[in-house]
Design a protein around this motif. Structure first.
Motif, PDB file in Angstrom:
ATOM      1  N   CYS A  38      41.065  33.289  40.514  1.00 14.51           N
ATOM      2  CA  CYS A  38      40.435  34.482  39.924  1.00 14.51           C
ATOM      3  C   CYS A  38      40.007  34.219  38.477  1.00 14.51           C
ATOM      4  O   CYS A  38      40.575  33.397  37.770  1.00 14.51           O
ATOM      5  CB  CYS A  38      41.406  35.656  39.968  1.00 14.51           C
ATOM      6  N   ASP A  40      40.454  36.286  36.150  1.00 16.15           N
ATOM      7  CA  ASP A  40      41.332  37.082  35.274  1.00 16.15           C
ATOM      8  C   ASP A  40      41.689  36.314  33.996  1.00 16.15           C
ATOM      9  O   ASP A  40      42.109  35.156  34.045  1.00 16.15           O
ATOM     10  CB  ASP A  40      42.611  37.448  36.044  1.00 16.15           C
ATOM     11  N   GLY A  63      38.587  37.690  41.758  1.00 15.41           N
ATOM     12  CA  GLY A  63      39.517  37.666  42.878  1.00 15.41           C
ATOM     13  C   GLY A  63      39.883  36.267  43.356  1.00 15.41           C
ATOM     14  O   GLY A  63      40.838  36.093  44.089  1.00 15.41           O
ATOM     15  N   HIS A  91      46.337  36.396  42.551  1.00 16.38           N
ATOM     16  CA  HIS A  91      47.421  36.708  41.619  1.00 16.38           C
ATOM     17  C   HIS A  91      47.853  38.162  41.709  1.00 16.38           C
ATOM     18  O   HIS A  91      47.115  39.010  42.210  1.00 16.38           O
ATOM     19  CB  HIS A  91      47.000  36.370  40.184  1.00 16.38           C
ATOM     20  N   CYS A  94      45.904  42.083  40.353  1.00 13.30           N
ATOM     21  CA  CYS A  94      44.481  41.710  40.279  1.00 13.30           C
ATOM     22  C   CYS A  94      43.623  42.971  40.214  1.00 13.30           C
ATOM     23  O   CYS A  94      43.851  43.945  40.932  1.00 13.30           O
ATOM     24  CB  CYS A  94      44.086  40.878  41.493  1.00 13.30           C
ATOM     25  N   GLY A  95      42.623  42.940  39.359  1.00 10.40           N
ATOM     26  CA  GLY A  95      41.703  44.070  39.238  1.00 10.40           C
ATOM     27  C   GLY A  95      40.985  44.378  40.544  1.00 10.40           C
ATOM     28  O   GLY A  95      40.560  45.514  40.781  1.00 10.40           O
TER      29      GLY A  95
HETATM   30 ZN   LIG Z   1      42.128  38.892  39.590  1.00 10.13          ZN
END
Ligand SMILES: [Zn+2]
Length: 193
Positions: A38, A40, A63, A91, A94-95
């Motif tokens: 991801c 992130d 993602g 993870h 995660c958004g």
């Molecule tokens: Zn994520």
């Protein structure tokens, strides 16, 4: 120049001043593996997987999903640059777990500006105009973390451009501890054959 551009260029000047012999690195990854993970900001694959320049391919998207474009990169990674073991690493927190295709399409329909989120979900506060284009994109959101890792490992393994001798390992990075936690069902699905 924006403050961020100034900061990035200053950091880069320091990095390149101390570049050493990295200019002589070959293009193919020296440790012959690739990570799909991801984007992130809390995840640093170089650190969590112990990578140095030249070691491995890192393919990142929202993602860490096995999108067509992620598979494009993995196929190049093996076919032209010799990686032969791949990791899919999603993870915790995660958004991509916080919305779905309908929510994203609705937010974009109302405006393109940054939305806000609270306990009741996402809200669009931009002034618009928005665009209906968001309705036509599969945002590849995540409803269940372990299930998404299994789904992506399975998709990669089943792809006609991916040779069956490449093992694909599925893990979840824990944002609270920095640990990589194995997803047993994904490890099973990703075995080389
Ligand atoms: Zn994520």
């Amino acid at each position: 120049m924006s403050k961020i551009v100034e900061e990035v260029l200053a950091a880069n000047a320091g990095y390149s001043a101390d570049f050493g012999d990295k200019g002589a690195l070959p293009m193919p990854p020296g440790r012959h593996f690739a990570i799909l993970t991801c984007m992130d900001a809390r995840l640093d694959p170089g650190k969590y997987a112990g990578l140095a320049e030249g070691d491995a391919h890192v393919i990142r998207n929202a993602g860490g999903r096995a999108s067509d474009d992620a598979i494009r990169s993995l196929v190049i990674s093996h076919k032209l640059l010799g990686t032969n073991e791949w990791f899919v690493i999603h993870h915790t927190d995660c958004g991509m777990e916080t919305f779905n295709n309908d929510i994203m399409a609705d937010l974009l329909k109302s405006s393109l500006e940054t939305a806000t989120v609270d306990a009741s979900g996402w809200h669009d506060i931009g002034k618009g105009p928005g665009s209906p284009e968001g309705c036509y994109i599969n945002w590849l959101t995540i409803a269940d973390n372990a299930a998404s890792v299994v789904e992506d490992v399975t998709r990669i393994k089943a792809h006609s451009l991916v040779p069956n001798y490449i093992p694909v390992y599925g893990y979840i990075y824990d944002c609270k501890t920095g640990q990589l936690v194995e997803v047993p069902e994904a490890i099973a699905a990703g075995k080389a054959s």
